[in-house]
Design a protein around this motif. Structure first.
Motif, PDB file in Angstrom:
ATOM      1  N   MET A   1      -0.781   1.759   2.560  1.00 31.78           N
ATOM      2  CA  MET A   1      -1.354   1.886   3.900  1.00 31.78           C
ATOM      3  C   MET A   1      -1.766   0.517   4.448  1.00 31.78           C
ATOM      4  N   GLU A   2      -2.378  -0.298   3.602  1.00 31.62           N
ATOM      5  CA  GLU A   2      -2.780  -1.647   4.025  1.00 31.62           C
ATOM      6  C   GLU A   2      -1.569  -2.502   4.373  1.00 31.62           C
TER       7      GLU A   2
ATOM      8  N   ALA B   1      -3.259   3.676  -1.040  1.00 33.39           N
ATOM      9  CA  ALA B   1      -4.147   2.839  -0.232  1.00 33.39           C
ATOM     10  C   ALA B   1      -3.522   1.477   0.025  1.00 33.39           C
TER      11      ALA B   1
ATOM     12  N   CYS C   1      -5.635   4.626  10.362  1.00 35.26           N
ATOM     13  CA  CYS C   1      -5.106   3.936   9.178  1.00 35.26           C
ATOM     14  C   CYS C   1      -6.239   3.525   8.233  1.00 35.26           C
TER      15      CYS C   1
ATOM     16  N   SER D   1      -6.846   4.895   4.460  1.00 28.26           N
ATOM     17  CA  SER D   1      -6.927   3.945   3.351  1.00 28.26           C
ATOM     18  C   SER D   1      -8.197   4.200   2.535  1.00 28.26           C
TER      19      SER D   1
END
Length: 348
Positions: A326-327, A323, A307, A311
Motif C-alpha cells: 500500500m505504501e 501494508a 490509503c 495501511s
C-alpha cells in the motif's frame, strides 16, 4: 433578459447584453447593475462583482443595500471573510447605509465557519440596535452561528424566544443538538415540528438521522428513513443514504451496511464509502475496508486518506506485506500525505 440570464447562471451573457444596451445609448439602472453584481457573486466571481460595483459608481449610480449585500455574500461564499467584514465597515461607516436582515444573514455563516464567536456576538448586538434582532431569518442564522461556535444553550434561548419559526429554525436547532451530543433533545424536537404547522424537509431528516447514528438508535433511524419516503414523500438523497450507512456501520452491523450500499438506487459517493471505511477501522473488518477503500480510491484518486487508513489497518492486523504494498502504491501514484494542522484564535 439580464435577470433571466443571471437567474440561470449565465452572468457572462447578461454582461454582454448590458454592454450592447450601452452601445445603443441605454443607460443601465440600479436594478440592472445589482442583478449583474449578484449574478457574478453567486458564481463565485467576487472580484469581477467588485469591479462591476465600482463601475456602477463611476456610471453615476449610488450602490444601495442590495448592491453591498451582494458583494458581502460573494466574499463569504468564497471564504474571504475578512474582506466581507471590511466591506460591511465601508458600507456602514463610509457610506452610512444600514444593513438589512439579508446582509446580517449573509455575514453570520462567516462567523460560524471559523467559529468567531466575538464577531458573531457583535453582529447579534448590532442587529438588535438597528431593529432586526427579532427577524425570522436573522434568528435562524443566529441559532446556527451560536450552535456551530459551541454555545448550544445560547442557540436554545433564541429558539425558545421566537414567536414564529420556519423549518430553517427547526433544522438549525436539531443540527445543533445533534452535533453537541444532545441526541434525545434533537429527536424530541423533530416530533414537535408539526405542532408549528410545518413539515420536515430533507435537511430535517439529515439532522435527525445524525442524532440517531451518534446515539446508536438503529431501529428508530430505520423507521424514520421509511417514514421519510412513505409518509412525507421525500426522495432520499445521497446524504440520507450516507447517514443510514453510518448508523448501521457505527453499531457494528457492517454486513448490513454494505448490503444497504449495494441496493442503493443511486451511485454511492465518497461520504457513503467513507462512512463504511471509518467503521471498518473501528471494528477491525479488513475485508469490507478493502472494498470501501477501493471504491474511495476510484472516486478520489488524489486523496491519501483511504490509503493511509488501509495501511494502518493492515499493520494492525499483522499484514505487513500488504501494508508495504500500500505504501509503495501510494508513492507510485504520487499520492501525498498531508500533515494535520490547526490554529487557535483568542477572541478575548
Amino acid at each position: 433578459m439580464v435577470s433571466g440570464y443571471t437567474h440561470l447562471g449565465f452572468a457572462e451573457k447578461a454582461l454582454v447584453l448590458v454592454v450592447k444596451m450601452q452601445f445603443r445609448g441605454m443607460k443601465p439602472d440600479s436594478f440592472t447593475w445589482n442583478t449583474l453584481i449578484s449574478g457574478f457573486s453567486q458564481l463565485g466571481k467576487d472580484e469581477l462583482a467588485l469591479d462591476l460595483f465600482r463601475l456602477m459608481k463611476i456610471d453615476g449610480i449610488e450602490p444601495d443595500v442590495f448592491s453591498w449585500t451582494s458583494i458581502i455574500s460573494g466574499f463569504v461564499q468564497n471564504f474571504k471573510y475578512d474582506k466581507a467584514f471590511e466591506v460591511l465597515r465601508q458600507m456602514v461607516v463610509l457610506d452610512g447605509i444600514k444593513p438589512s436582515s439579508v446582509t446580517v444573514c449573509s455575514l453570520l455563516p462567516a462567523c460560524a465557519n471559523v467559529m468567531n464567536l466575538r464577531r458573531g456576538k457583535e453582529i447579534h448586538g448590532y442587529a438588535l440596535i438597528i431593529g432586526i434582532g427579532e427577524d425570522l431569518f436573522v434568528n435562524s442564522s443566529l441559532i446556527d452561528m451560536y450552535a456551530k461556535c459551541g454555545h448550544i444553550f445560547e442557540a436554545e434561548k433564541i429558539f425558545n424566544r421566537m414567536r414564529k419559526r420556519s423549518i430553517i429554525s427547526w433544522n438549525s436547532m436539531i443540527f445543533g443538538y445533534s452535533n453537541h451530543g444532545h441526541f434525545e433533545k434533537a429527536i424530541k424536537l423533530f416530533y414537535q415540528i408539526e405542532n408549528d404547522g410545518l413539515s420536515p424537509d430533507h435537511l430535517t431528516f439529515t439532522a435527525v438521522f445524525t442524532a440517531c447514528s451518534h446515539a446508536g438508535m438503529i431501529e428508530l433511524g430505520e423507521n424514520l428513513f421509511r417514514l421519510m419516503k412513505d409518509e412525507y414523500r421525500i426522495e432520499p438523497r445521497l446524504e440520507h443514504y450516507a447517514c443510514i450507512v453510518d448508523l448501521l456501520a457505527r453499531a457494528g452491523r457492517l454486513d448490513k451496511a454494505y448490503e444497504f450500499i449495494r441496493v442503493m438506487p443511486v451511485k454511492p459517493d465518497s461520504f457513503v464509502w467513507g462512512a463504511l471505511l471509518g467503521a471498518c477501522r473501528k471494528h477491525g473488518n479488513v475485508h469490507l475496508a478493502e472494498i470501501a477503500a477501493s471504491n474511495l480510491a476510484d472516486l478520489e484518486p488524489e486523496s491519501s486518506g483511504s490509503c493511509v487508513m488501509m495501511s494502518n489497518m493492515f499493520m494492525d492486523a499483522g499484514r505487513w506485506n500488504d501494508a508495504l504494498k500500500m505504501e509503495k502504491g501510494m508513492r507510485k501514484k504520487m499520492v501525498e500525505r498531508y500533515l494535520g494542522c490547526s490554529w487557535l484564535q483568542n477572541d478575548q
